[in-house]
Design a protein around this motif. Sequence first.
Motif, mmCIF file in Angstrom:
data_model
loop_
_atom_site.group_PDB
_atom_site.id
_atom_site.type_symbol
_atom_site.label_atom_id
_atom_site.label_comp_id
_atom_site.label_asym_id
_atom_site.label_seq_id
_atom_site.Cartn_x
_atom_site.Cartn_y
_atom_site.Cartn_z
ATOM 1 N N UNK A 76 28.962 11.949 -20.874
ATOM 2 C CA UNK A 76 30.124 12.143 -19.754
ATOM 3 C C UNK A 76 30.159 11.065 -18.829
ATOM 4 N N UNK A 77 31.342 9.895 -19.198
ATOM 5 C CA UNK A 77 31.473 8.952 -18.184
ATOM 6 C C UNK A 77 32.474 9.158 -17.153
ATOM 7 N N UNK A 78 32.336 8.565 -15.975
ATOM 8 C CA UNK A 78 33.266 8.946 -14.831
ATOM 9 C C UNK A 78 34.059 7.620 -14.455
ATOM 10 N N UNK A 79 34.947 7.899 -13.506
ATOM 11 C CA UNK A 79 35.813 6.461 -13.321
ATOM 12 C C UNK A 79 34.867 5.449 -12.590
ATOM 13 N N UNK A 80 34.051 5.764 -11.985
ATOM 14 C CA UNK A 80 33.044 4.666 -11.359
ATOM 15 C C UNK A 80 32.283 3.951 -12.509
ATOM 16 N N UNK A 81 31.867 4.799 -13.650
ATOM 17 C CA UNK A 81 31.213 4.112 -14.665
ATOM 18 C C UNK A 81 32.226 3.145 -15.363
ATOM 19 N N UNK A 82 33.508 3.357 -15.499
ATOM 20 C CA UNK A 82 34.527 2.674 -16.047
ATOM 21 C C UNK A 82 34.641 1.397 -15.447
ATOM 22 N N UNK A 83 34.839 1.739 -14.078
ATOM 23 C CA UNK A 83 34.948 0.344 -13.136
ATOM 24 C C UNK A 83 33.854 -0.574 -13.159
ATOM 25 N N UNK A 84 32.416 0.013 -13.636
ATOM 26 C CA UNK A 84 31.426 -0.933 -13.694
ATOM 27 C C UNK A 84 31.406 -1.467 -14.987
ATOM 28 N N UNK A 89 31.671 -6.508 -18.332
ATOM 29 C CA UNK A 89 32.340 -7.409 -19.301
ATOM 30 C C UNK A 89 32.646 -8.656 -18.633
ATOM 31 N N UNK A 90 33.452 -8.525 -17.557
ATOM 32 C CA UNK A 90 34.216 -9.465 -16.704
ATOM 33 C C UNK A 90 32.879 -10.644 -16.155
ATOM 34 N N UNK A 91 31.868 -10.108 -15.765
ATOM 35 C CA UNK A 91 31.038 -11.339 -15.433
ATOM 36 C C UNK A 91 30.342 -11.864 -16.506
ATOM 37 N N UNK A 92 30.166 -11.052 -17.584
ATOM 38 C CA UNK A 92 29.631 -11.859 -18.900
ATOM 39 C C UNK A 92 30.755 -12.945 -19.384
ATOM 40 N N UNK A 93 31.933 -12.731 -19.361
ATOM 41 C CA UNK A 93 32.957 -13.511 -19.843
ATOM 42 C C UNK A 93 32.981 -14.803 -18.785
ATOM 43 N N UNK A 94 33.143 -14.534 -17.664
ATOM 44 C CA UNK A 94 33.313 -15.744 -16.282
ATOM 45 C C UNK A 94 31.928 -16.371 -16.748
ATOM 46 N N UNK A 95 30.737 -16.124 -17.110
ATOM 47 C CA UNK A 95 29.795 -16.648 -17.194
ATOM 48 C C UNK A 95 29.688 -17.419 -18.425
ATOM 49 N N UNK A 96 30.492 -16.999 -19.528
ATOM 50 C CA UNK A 96 30.650 -17.986 -20.487
ATOM 51 C C UNK A 96 31.212 -19.030 -20.413
ATOM 52 N N UNK A 201 40.874 -22.253 -19.941
ATOM 53 C CA UNK A 201 41.192 -21.631 -18.671
ATOM 54 C C UNK A 201 42.196 -20.623 -19.086
ATOM 55 N N UNK A 202 43.053 -20.880 -20.005
ATOM 56 C CA UNK A 202 44.064 -19.908 -20.400
ATOM 57 C C UNK A 202 43.413 -18.584 -21.082
ATOM 58 N N UNK A 203 42.682 -18.897 -21.551
ATOM 59 C CA UNK A 203 41.865 -17.700 -22.402
ATOM 60 C C UNK A 203 41.041 -16.840 -21.514
ATOM 61 N N UNK A 204 40.375 -17.387 -20.277
ATOM 62 C CA UNK A 204 39.990 -16.814 -19.303
ATOM 63 C C UNK A 204 40.964 -16.033 -18.360
ATOM 64 N N UNK A 205 42.094 -16.594 -18.285
ATOM 65 C CA UNK A 205 42.992 -16.013 -17.341
ATOM 66 C C UNK A 205 43.643 -14.881 -18.085
ATOM 67 N N UNK A 206 43.837 -14.853 -19.564
ATOM 68 C CA UNK A 206 44.345 -13.726 -20.381
ATOM 69 C C UNK A 206 43.230 -12.553 -20.278
ATOM 70 N N UNK A 207 42.138 -12.702 -20.348
ATOM 71 C CA UNK A 207 40.965 -11.726 -20.269
ATOM 72 C C UNK A 207 40.781 -11.162 -18.825
ATOM 73 N N UNK A 208 40.965 -11.997 -17.791
ATOM 74 C CA UNK A 208 41.259 -11.508 -16.644
ATOM 75 C C UNK A 208 42.135 -10.374 -16.453
#
Length: 224
Positions: A76-84, A89-96, A201-208
């Motif tokens: 069972x996942x929570x809203x907090x889990x989903x935000x995490x 995944x945002x941090x991973x993509x930004x790092x890439x 830059x555009x790919x990162x913007x879209x993912x964000x």
Amino acid sequence: MPGSEAVRRTTLREQIADALRDEVIAGRLPAGRQFTVKEIAEQYGVSATPVREALLDLCAQGLLGVEMHKGYRVREFTYADFRDMVEARSLIVEGIFRRSPDRALRSVTPAALASVRRRAEEASRAAAAGDLDILIGYDLRFWRELSAMVGNPYISDFLNTVRVQGWVFTVPLLRRMPSLRGRLWHGHGELVEAVAQQNAAEAERIITAYNQHSLALIEASRPV
């Protein structure tokens, strides 16, 4: 519980794991549902060994938990889990993109690009129509193929695991909404074109924007 089907590919272990994963993602095996190895083995008409192995695989993916003397339970996942999840995944993509945007996009082959473009068209069409059942599979394949273009299997596997967990949490909430037409993110094609043009830059913007959309949509599903 799903019924048994003839095994047409891979091993029994993988077949059972894939089938159960689909049931969990689609919400047909809901969060908190308990079951035993024997129960699943009887449903599929197989021995306990491949079932036990498949269930352990799903535990490793964070979809199931083991309950002492009781068997397994859908996590069972929570809203907090989903935000995490979204933050991870945002941090991973930004790092890439921050580390090497050229490497992230220039190694894409024409064949891989053609395949992910087909996935994008299918996912975008289902999302725009609000067809959740069709969207889930196409969306997962789209992101899996897209993340594989990075060329790092550890990153690809991590992102796929987080995305699967995200669907497990969001699907029951989305099904409560009266209509999903026009509400689901359908920028898959736009993202593929940014990748095709090697526009990091555009790919990162879209993912964000996609991640922000995901958070906003789920927040809107909260009970009043």
